[in-house]
Design a protein around this motif. Structure first.
Motif, PDB file in Angstrom:
ATOM      1  N   LEU A  63       0.836  -1.190   0.000  1.00 36.84           N
ATOM      2  CA  LEU A  63       0.000   0.000   0.000  1.00 36.84           C
ATOM      3  C   LEU A  63       0.879   1.251   0.000  1.00 36.84           C
ATOM      4  CD1 LEU A  63      -2.902   1.230   0.417  1.00 36.84           C
ATOM      5  CD2 LEU A  63      -2.388   1.135   2.854  1.00 36.84           C
ATOM      6  N   PHE A  64       1.852   1.309   0.888  1.00 37.40           N
ATOM      7  CA  PHE A  64       2.748   2.460   0.942  1.00 37.40           C
ATOM      8  C   PHE A  64       3.653   2.534  -0.293  1.00 37.40           C
ATOM      9  CE2 PHE A  64       1.783   2.312   5.509  1.00 37.40           C
ATOM     10  CZ  PHE A  64       1.436   3.641   5.693  1.00 37.40           C
ATOM     11  N   PHE A  65       4.250   1.408  -0.663  1.00 34.09           N
ATOM     12  CA  PHE A  65       5.185   1.405  -1.781  1.00 34.09           C
ATOM     13  C   PHE A  65       4.517   1.825  -3.084  1.00 34.09           C
ATOM     14  CE2 PHE A  65       7.149  -0.706  -5.431  1.00 34.09           C
ATOM     15  CZ  PHE A  65       8.415  -0.142  -5.365  1.00 34.09           C
ATOM     16  N   PHE A  66       3.395   1.208  -3.419  1.00 30.30           N
ATOM     17  CA  PHE A  66       2.759   1.521  -4.699  1.00 30.30           C
ATOM     18  C   PHE A  66       2.057   2.872  -4.675  1.00 30.30           C
ATOM     19  CE2 PHE A  66       3.485  -3.007  -5.341  1.00 30.30           C
ATOM     20  CZ  PHE A  66       4.095  -2.950  -6.581  1.00 30.30           C
ATOM     21  N   GLY A  67       1.614   3.324  -3.519  1.00 32.19           N
ATOM     22  CA  GLY A  67       1.107   4.691  -3.416  1.00 32.19           C
ATOM     23  C   GLY A  67       2.217   5.690  -3.693  1.00 32.19           C
ATOM     24  N   TYR A  68       3.397   5.450  -3.121  1.00 34.75           N
ATOM     25  CA  TYR A  68       4.574   6.293  -3.359  1.00 34.75           C
ATOM     26  C   TYR A  68       4.967   6.278  -4.835  1.00 34.75           C
ATOM     27  CZ  TYR A  68       9.620   7.298  -3.480  1.00 34.75           C
ATOM     28  OH  TYR A  68      10.862   7.767  -3.807  1.00 34.75           O
ATOM     29  N   ARG A  69       5.045   5.101  -5.437  1.00 32.78           N
ATOM     30  CA  ARG A  69       5.434   4.999  -6.854  1.00 32.78           C
ATOM     31  C   ARG A  69       4.411   5.682  -7.758  1.00 32.78           C
ATOM     32  NH1 ARG A  69       9.820   5.542  -8.016  1.00 32.78           N
ATOM     33  NH2 ARG A  69       9.175   5.067 -10.116  1.00 32.78           N
ATOM     34  N   PHE A  70       3.128   5.565  -7.429  1.00 32.82           N
ATOM     35  CA  PHE A  70       2.090   6.238  -8.210  1.00 32.82           C
ATOM     36  C   PHE A  70       2.308   7.750  -8.190  1.00 32.82           C
ATOM     37  CE2 PHE A  70      -2.060   8.342  -8.450  1.00 32.82           C
ATOM     38  CZ  PHE A  70      -2.452   7.940  -9.714  1.00 32.82           C
ATOM     39  N   LEU A  71       2.568   8.311  -7.011  1.00 38.19           N
ATOM     40  CA  LEU A  71       2.799   9.759  -6.909  1.00 38.19           C
ATOM     41  C   LEU A  71       4.030  10.193  -7.696  1.00 38.19           C
ATOM     42  CD1 LEU A  71       1.969  10.386  -3.142  1.00 38.19           C
ATOM     43  CD2 LEU A  71       0.581  10.975  -5.147  1.00 38.19           C
ATOM     44  N   ILE A  72       5.104   9.434  -7.603  1.00 41.41           N
ATOM     45  CA  ILE A  72       6.328   9.767  -8.345  1.00 41.41           C
ATOM     46  C   ILE A  72       6.047   9.748  -9.845  1.00 41.41           C
ATOM     47  CG2 ILE A  72       8.640   8.931  -8.962  1.00 41.41           C
ATOM     48  CD1 ILE A  72       8.622  10.198  -6.235  1.00 41.41           C
ATOM     49  N   THR A  73       5.369   8.720 -10.314  1.00 43.48           N
ATOM     50  CA  THR A  73       5.060   8.601 -11.738  1.00 43.48           C
ATOM     51  C   THR A  73       4.193   9.757 -12.213  1.00 43.48           C
ATOM     52  OG1 THR A  73       5.230   6.209 -11.625  1.00 43.48           O
ATOM     53  CG2 THR A  73       4.029   7.103 -13.493  1.00 43.48           C
ATOM     54  N   GLN A  74       3.187  10.110 -11.428  1.00 46.86           N
ATOM     55  CA  GLN A  74       2.310  11.222 -11.807  1.00 46.86           C
ATOM     56  C   GLN A  74       3.088  12.532 -11.878  1.00 46.86           C
ATOM     57  OE1 GLN A  74      -0.040   9.297 -13.070  1.00 46.86           O
ATOM     58  NE2 GLN A  74      -1.518  10.839 -12.466  1.00 46.86           N
ATOM     59  N   ARG A  75       3.988  12.760 -10.943  1.00 44.01           N
ATOM     60  CA  ARG A  75       4.777  13.997 -10.944  1.00 44.01           C
ATOM     61  C   ARG A  75       5.731  14.047 -12.125  1.00 44.01           C
ATOM     62  NH1 ARG A  75       5.651  13.821  -4.498  1.00 44.01           N
ATOM     63  NH2 ARG A  75       3.683  14.795  -3.952  1.00 44.01           N
ATOM     64  N   ARG A  76       6.338  12.932 -12.453  1.00 41.04           N
ATOM     65  CA  ARG A  76       7.246  12.897 -13.605  1.00 41.04           C
ATOM     66  C   ARG A  76       6.495  13.182 -14.890  1.00 41.04           C
ATOM     67  NH1 ARG A  76       9.560   7.156 -12.932  1.00 41.04           N
ATOM     68  NH2 ARG A  76       9.901   7.431 -15.138  1.00 41.04           N
ATOM     69  N   ARG A  77       5.361  12.532 -15.066  1.00 40.99           N
ATOM     70  CA  ARG A  77       4.551  12.755 -16.270  1.00 40.99           C
ATOM     71  C   ARG A  77       4.119  14.216 -16.371  1.00 40.99           C
ATOM     72  NH1 ARG A  77       1.771   9.049 -19.033  1.00 40.99           N
ATOM     73  NH2 ARG A  77      -0.142  10.268 -18.916  1.00 40.99           N
ATOM     74  N   ALA A  78       3.669  14.782 -15.243  1.00 38.12           N
ATOM     75  CA  ALA A  78       3.223  16.172 -15.244  1.00 38.12           C
ATOM     76  C   ALA A  78       4.373  17.118 -15.599  1.00 38.12           C
ATOM     77  CB  ALA A  78       2.632  16.542 -13.882  1.00 38.12           C
ATOM     78  N   MET A  79       5.556  16.839 -15.098  1.00 40.88           N
ATOM     79  CA  MET A  79       6.711  17.684 -15.400  1.00 40.88           C
ATOM     80  C   MET A  79       6.993  17.671 -16.903  1.00 40.88           C
ATOM     81  SD  MET A  79       9.178  19.704 -14.447  1.00 40.88           S
ATOM     82  CE  MET A  79       9.268  19.562 -12.680  1.00 40.88           C
ATOM     83  N   VAL A  80       7.006  16.493 -17.504  1.00 36.25           N
ATOM     84  CA  VAL A  80       7.282  16.379 -18.943  1.00 36.25           C
ATOM     85  C   VAL A  80       6.203  17.077 -19.749  1.00 36.25           C
ATOM     86  CG1 VAL A  80       7.475  14.758 -20.871  1.00 36.25           C
ATOM     87  CG2 VAL A  80       8.605  14.246 -18.699  1.00 36.25           C
ATOM     88  N   LEU A  81       4.948  16.829 -19.434  1.00 43.36           N
ATOM     89  CA  LEU A  81       3.841  17.366 -20.227  1.00 43.36           C
ATOM     90  C   LEU A  81       3.610  18.858 -19.982  1.00 43.36           C
ATOM     91  CD1 LEU A  81       1.375  14.360 -19.874  1.00 43.36           C
ATOM     92  CD2 LEU A  81       2.766  14.968 -21.864  1.00 43.36           C
ATOM     93  N   ASN A  82       3.626  19.298 -18.725  1.00 47.69           N
ATOM     94  CA  ASN A  82       3.335  20.700 -18.408  1.00 47.69           C
ATOM     95  C   ASN A  82       4.408  21.667 -18.888  1.00 47.69           C
ATOM     96  OD1 ASN A  82       1.032  19.779 -17.191  1.00 47.69           O
ATOM     97  ND2 ASN A  82       1.742  20.110 -15.106  1.00 47.69           N
ATOM     98  N   HIS A  83       5.617  21.192 -19.052  1.00 43.65           N
ATOM     99  CA  HIS A  83       6.720  22.063 -19.472  1.00 43.65           C
ATOM    100  C   HIS A  83       7.180  21.776 -20.902  1.00 43.65           C
ATOM    101  CE1 HIS A  83       7.149  23.901 -15.531  1.00 43.65           C
ATOM    102  NE2 HIS A  83       6.933  22.693 -15.034  1.00 43.65           N
ATOM    103  N   ASP A  84       6.402  21.000 -21.640  1.00 43.01           N
ATOM    104  CA  ASP A  84       6.712  20.658 -23.031  1.00 43.01           C
ATOM    105  C   ASP A  84       8.174  20.246 -23.196  1.00 43.01           C
ATOM    106  OD1 ASP A  84       6.238  20.259 -25.759  1.00 43.01           O
ATOM    107  OD2 ASP A  84       6.899  22.302 -26.245  1.00 43.01           O
ATOM    108  N   LEU A  85       8.632  19.398 -22.311  1.00 37.87           N
ATOM    109  CA  LEU A  85      10.050  19.009 -22.343  1.00 37.87           C
ATOM    110  C   LEU A  85      10.415  18.248 -23.607  1.00 37.87           C
ATOM    111  CD1 LEU A  85      10.698  18.059 -18.616  1.00 37.87           C
ATOM    112  CD2 LEU A  85      11.172  20.209 -19.802  1.00 37.87           C
TER     113      LEU A  85
END
Length: 137
Positions: A63-85
């Motif tokens: 529960l903790f591990f996959f919740g953490y990984r989900f948040l990391i993945t969402q933040r990485r995706r948002a960084m790439v998409l929101n900043h047109d990297l």
């Protein structure tokens, strides 16, 4: 050594990685969960009274591990998409062609990956499994 993924506010101009203790804690929790699930069949034979406590520790760990990984993945995706990297990396004035292609590959794989769905599914199913066990017992 910091994890190669950033834990960032998608709007932040300066991405930062999470502190090393958090990374190592997530690693240990994930490994414990994986180990615990796999030892359950042995415990069922040699120490049946330990099955439920070990199962709970595995599910809560996941529960903790996959919740953490989900948040990391969402933040990485948002960084790439929101900043047109991806678009910025394509600019020939910024990097050598081979480096641009490598970085573009990494950025595209982040945005196309569906690992976040896997993490979210395991996170939700961990909650469901705990709730069902509590309800049934």
């Amino acid at each position: 050594m910091p994890e190669p993924t950033a834990n960032v506010d998608a709007e932040s101009p300066t991405p930062t990685t999470v502190p090393s203790p958090v990374i190592y804690a997530a690693l240990i929790i994930g490994l414990w969960g994986g180990f615990s699930f796999r030892v359950l069949t042995v415990l069922d034979v040699v120490a049946p009274n330990w099955v439920r406590p070990v199962w709970y520790s595995a599910v809560i760990g996941y529960l903790f591990f996959f919740g953490y990984r989900f948040l990391i993945t969402q933040r990485r995706r948002a960084m790439v998409l929101n900043h047109d990297l991806i678009g910025k990396v394509r600019d020939p004035a910024t990097l050598a062609e081979s480096d641009r292609k490598r970085i573009e590959y990494v950025l595209r794989s982040i945005t196309r990956s569906r690992e976040n769905i896997n993490y979210l599914f395991i996170f939700v199913m961990s909650i469901v499994a705990i709730a069902l066990d509590v309800w049934l017992h």
